[in-house]
Write an enzyme that holds these catalytic residues in place. Structure first.
Site, short mmCIF file in Angstrom:
data_model
loop_
_atom_site.label_atom_id
_atom_site.label_comp_id
_atom_site.label_asym_id
_atom_site.label_seq_id
_atom_site.Cartn_x
_atom_site.Cartn_y
_atom_site.Cartn_z
CE LYS A 204 -2.68 1.21 3.69
NZ LYS A 204 -3.93 1.41 4.45
C1 5RP Z 1 -2.58 5.44 8.30
C2 5RP Z 1 -2.91 4.36 7.35
C3 5RP Z 1 -4.18 4.46 6.58
O1 5RP Z 1 -4.82 3.20 6.55
C4 5RP Z 1 -3.80 4.81 5.15
O2 5RP Z 1 -3.11 6.03 5.16
C5 5RP Z 1 -5.05 4.92 4.26
O3 5RP Z 1 -5.85 5.94 4.72
P1 5RP Z 1 -5.92 7.35 3.91
O4 5RP Z 1 -6.57 7.05 2.57
O5 5RP Z 1 -6.79 8.19 4.80
O6 5RP Z 1 -4.51 7.83 3.78
O7 5RP Z 1 -2.16 3.45 7.14
O8 5RP Z 1 -3.39 5.24 9.38
#
Ligand code: 5RP
Length: 296
Positions: A204
């Protein structure tokens, strides 16, 4: 016909879990990230977690809560696959130490709550890079014994240099320079590749211009986080560009639950991720849906 020669196909638990997270038709996923509280405390849009999640659940392919969020705010009869946030230990009260994370959820607990997998933040290039990459690898080594899915997050903590590149936010709020954008690609390519080499099944990361290079450099499929809340059109635009560049979906939070119309927004995101809609088509769907009184 039952026959000794009809050998069972090798059953793969991890494949079955992936199949639950990803839409069989599009091969992509809209994961709803609601784990921000583990370091942000109670961020806007997540104050009443159950109220935020309930209307969005029918439109996501998977949900990413903390263990506390799961146990307090999601009905265990849900059929939506759960991806547990498994690292933490930091908080905005000591923002300078956001990269000082530990493992906070065991694989045994993931199995107990029937999670399909977990997320672990890895702060590549920061002081705690080896510790946080170690969080990912130590969890993955055990999780893979049970066929759970490991998602590594290229996190940037509070490092202003990284934040501006990765999230497209310059300190001054000015447009990023060409140099900034080049650095963002370089960093994201590097970090995403490192996590995939260290065994993450999915990485991610954040979208930035030239994202094709990040997808190409990463050995694992990529989903994008959304980062801080952007105007609806901009969020749909970078979602479209990320999918076009090869991302297999989103694991998005703030740009959904902090949107003025979250239920309309998650459906607009889904139209891009699953139905191949353009950002413009998704925006017009959003505008149609937000007008409907029962939508969020
Ligand atoms: C930090 C994270 C979130 O799950 C990730 O950032 C995704 O959330 P956003 O789209 O709000 O950035 O890993 O808590």
């Amino acid at each position: 016909m039952n026959s000794v020669f009809n050998y069972k196909v090798e059953w793969s638990g991890i494949q079955n879990r992936m199949a639950r997270m990803f839409n069989p038709k599009s091969g992509r996923s809209v994961m709803l990230a609601v784990d921000h509280g583990y370091f942000q405390g109670a961020p806007s849009g997540l104050i009443n977690l159950r109220e935020t999640i309930e209307p969005l659940l029918p439109y996501c392919d998977a949900i990413s809560p903390t263990i506390g969020g799961l146990k307090t705010s999601i009905d265990s009869r849900t059929r939506t696959p759960v991806i547990i946030r498994a690292t933490g230990g930091s908080s905005m009260r000591r923002a300078e130490e956001l990269d000082d994370e530990i493992v906070t959820v065991s694989v045994e607990e993931m199995i107990r709550v029937n999670a399909v997998g977990f997320t672990a933040s890895c702060f590549v290039g920061l002081k705690n890079q080896s510790k946080t990459i170690g969080n990912l690898t130590s969890l993955t080594n055990i999780a893979h014994r049970y066929g759970l899915v490991a998602i590594g997050i290229t996190a940037v903590g509070s490092d202003p240099a990284l934040t501006k590149f990765v999230k497209g936010e310059s300190e001054s709020g000015a447009e990023l320079t060409a140099e900034d954008k080049k650095d963002a690609i370089k960093y994201l390519k590097h970090a995403a590749r490192v996590l995939s080499e260290d065994g993450a099944d999915i990485v991610k990361t954040y979208y930035t211009e030239g994202f094709e290079e990040v997808v190409e450099a990463c050995l694992a499929p990529i989903v994008i986080a959304g980062g801080t809340k952007k105007p609806t059109k901009e969020a749909l635009d970078f979602t479209y560009r990320a999918i076009k560049a090869g991302a297999v979906g989103v694991d998005m939070g703030r740009n959904i639950f902090q949107n003025e119309h979250p239920v309309a927004m998650i459906q607009a995101i889904g139209s891009i991720v699953h139905d191949g809609k353009t950002a413009e088509e998704a925006l017009s769907l959003y505008n149609d849906l937000k007008g409907k009184k029962k939508q969020g």
